[in-house]
Write a protein that holds these residues in place. Structure first.
Motif, PDB file in Angstrom:
ATOM      1  N   THR A 236      -6.746  25.457  73.523  1.00  0.00           N
ATOM      2  CA  THR A 236      -8.017  25.941  74.062  1.00  0.00           C
ATOM      3  C   THR A 236      -8.291  27.383  73.638  1.00  0.00           C
ATOM      4  O   THR A 236      -9.181  28.034  74.178  1.00  0.00           O
ATOM      5  N   THR A 237      -7.525  27.896  72.691  1.00  0.00           N
ATOM      6  CA  THR A 237      -7.662  29.283  72.272  1.00  0.00           C
ATOM      7  C   THR A 237      -9.076  29.588  71.786  1.00  0.00           C
ATOM      8  O   THR A 237      -9.772  28.713  71.253  1.00  0.00           O
ATOM      9  N   THR A 238      -9.510  30.828  71.947  1.00  0.00           N
ATOM     10  CA  THR A 238     -10.857  31.247  71.589  1.00  0.00           C
ATOM     11  C   THR A 238     -10.878  31.876  70.193  1.00  0.00           C
ATOM     12  O   THR A 238      -9.839  32.005  69.543  1.00  0.00           O
ATOM     13  N   ASP A 239     -12.050  32.303  69.760  1.00  0.00           N
ATOM     14  CA  ASP A 239     -12.189  32.835  68.400  1.00  0.00           C
ATOM     15  C   ASP A 239     -11.396  34.118  68.148  1.00  0.00           C
ATOM     16  O   ASP A 239     -10.772  34.238  67.081  1.00  0.00           O
ATOM     17  N   PRO A 240     -11.393  35.107  69.047  1.00  0.00           N
ATOM     18  CA  PRO A 240     -10.645  36.339  68.738  1.00  0.00           C
ATOM     19  C   PRO A 240      -9.166  36.101  68.438  1.00  0.00           C
ATOM     20  O   PRO A 240      -8.646  36.676  67.464  1.00  0.00           O
ATOM     21  N   PRO A 241      -8.440  35.265  69.195  1.00  0.00           N
ATOM     22  CA  PRO A 241      -7.046  34.992  68.814  1.00  0.00           C
ATOM     23  C   PRO A 241      -6.924  34.293  67.457  1.00  0.00           C
ATOM     24  O   PRO A 241      -5.978  34.556  66.704  1.00  0.00           O
TER      25      PRO A 241
END
Length: 436
Positions: free
Chosen positions: A370-375
């Motif tokens: 479920t990680t987001t764009d910044p990571p």
């Protein structure tokens, strides 16, 4: 959703590209080149779930520095990247930006495709909830584990990858192999290599994806060993190879194949298996046997015509693991099982330490789908930085001299023990093998 430019214009990525290009200007990285001056290497990538985005940053910088890939291989996330590099275009084409577009649009959250209880438990485990809450959620998924041996079917991933391969013009294993066999224009050895020639596997692309057949305890290399499991391997969807390789234990259902051919001679030849061939096979993540299969293209008796670069995620064994809880015991056992074989190979072949880049992935969680764009952007940048640092210190001539000494010692030991001087393994002449 992040754009490609948000990845490639990141300040750390741009700096990495500049450093890599400066380091490679006029520098020999390999003895295999083409008419456009591109240099060719083999590449092996480690498995690591979501962390695989860092591998794309690594390959992006190598390509920006004029490097292309003939042999590509890996496990789990590494095998997915390898498959896409092989499928997205011929070997001489830069493909990292295409792959980056694919990954930037990848609906990773949908890959957690189990029922509501499975999704709740997965999110709770990743969210570091209290022990009481985690135990409660775990009780709700006992039936998933007992009935299906995993939380998530992995069907959404399979459908997504099938679609991406179809868009690239690859529907079958035959399509994939045809693309790999496209020989780059003007592919040749440098004039300084009068001792060898490009032939056989060196002349075109190669792909090796590692999966674990737990039914026969076989470390499987796809697509080479596909004929053990499918009667018509040319018609197999290559997404099946990736789905087998990334079947993380208990997180995804095992990948199953039924109706396997019963050719005992092939099982003996390809898998060194003497028993009754199985009718049905269960695959788990290749990482349980070899998470970083850096030995995929290894031939100890040769001075290679190109190096085998390795991209490894995380910094190895910086500190002892903390093991005080049952969950930590399970984690430590799993990590030891998936790393020890590869650690042992590198310790016995220390020349590979000159070929492996460690990508510092920080505190990113390899199972955080479920990680987001910044990571994602940060992981890409970390891979890019690791590639630039590696290229700045890599010395091809020094490595060839190391391998020349190893090859000569290897051949001398065989000849001393009475092996035929003319031929050793694969029917190749020892003179050619010594310096190839």
């Amino acid at each position: 959703m992040a754009t490609i430019e948000q990845f490639t214009t990141h300040l750390a990525v741009q700096a990495a590209v500049r450093n890599a290009q400066a380091a490679c200007k006029g520098k020999e990285i390999s003895d295999i080149v083409d008419a456009n001056g591109l240099q060719y290497v083999d590449l092996v990538m480690e498995g690591g779930g979501v962390l695989g985005i860092a591998l794309t940053g690594y390959t992006y910088v190598l390509e920006q520095a004029g490097i292309r890939f003939l042999g590509v291989g890996g496990t789990s996330a590494g095998s997915i990247n390898a498959l896409m590099i092989a499928a997205l275009g011929p070997p001489e084409e830069a493909k990292s930006e295409k792959l980056l577009r694919v990954l930037a649009e990848m609906p990773m959250a949908t890959f957690i495709d189990g029922d509501q209880d499975a999704r709740d438990f997965s999110r709770a485990a990743l969210g570091k909830v209290g022990m009481a809450n985690l135990i409660w959620k775990a009780l709700q998924v006992v039936d998933n584990l007992t009935d299906d041996l995993g939380l998530n079917p992995g069907e959404k991933f399979f459908e997504w990858l099938t679609d991406q391969l179809r868009r690239a013009g690859v529907r079958t294993n035959a399509d994939l192999l045809n693309r790999l066999r496209t020989v780059p224009h003007g592919l040749r050895l440098r004039e300084s290599r009068t001792d060898a020639e490009i032939k056989g596997d060196d002349a075109f692309g190669r792909l090796i994806m590692v999966a674990a057949d737990i039914t026969t305890e076989t470390k499987v290399e796809f697509p080479r060993m596909a004929e053990l499991y499918w009667a018509d391997p040319d018609r197999v969807n290559p997404a099946s190879f990736a789905r087998a390789s990334m079947s993380i234990p208990f997180f995804f259902h095992p990948f199953r194949v039924s109706g396997c051919p019963q050719d005992r001679a092939k099982w003996k030849d390809l898998a060194d298996y003497d028993g009754q061939p199985p009718d049905n096979v269960m695959f788990m993540d290749g990482g349980i046997m070899s998470n970083f299969p850096i030995n995929l293209f290894h031939q100890p008796y040769r001075v290679p015509t190109s190096p085998t670069f390795g991209a490894k995620m995380g910094i190895d064994r910086q500190k002892p693991a903390t093991v005080t809880k049952p969950s930590q015991v399970l984690g430590a056992v799993f990590d030891a099982a998936r790393h020890t074989l590869d650690f042992d190979f590198i310790s016995r072949n220390p020349d590979y330490k000159h070929l492996v880049a460690m990508i510092d992935t920080g505190d990113h969680n390899w199972l955080d789908f479920t990680t987001t764009d910044p990571p994602k952007i940060d992981l890409f940048a970390r891979g890019a930085q690791a590639a630039a640092e590696f290229l700045c210190q890599f010395n091809w001539e020094k490595y060839k001299n190391i391998r020349k000494g190893i090859a000569e010692a290897f051949l001398a030991s065989y000849n001393h023990n009475g092996a035929p001087a003319a031929v050793l393994g694969n029917g190749q002449n020892t003179e050619a093998m010594s310096f190839r």
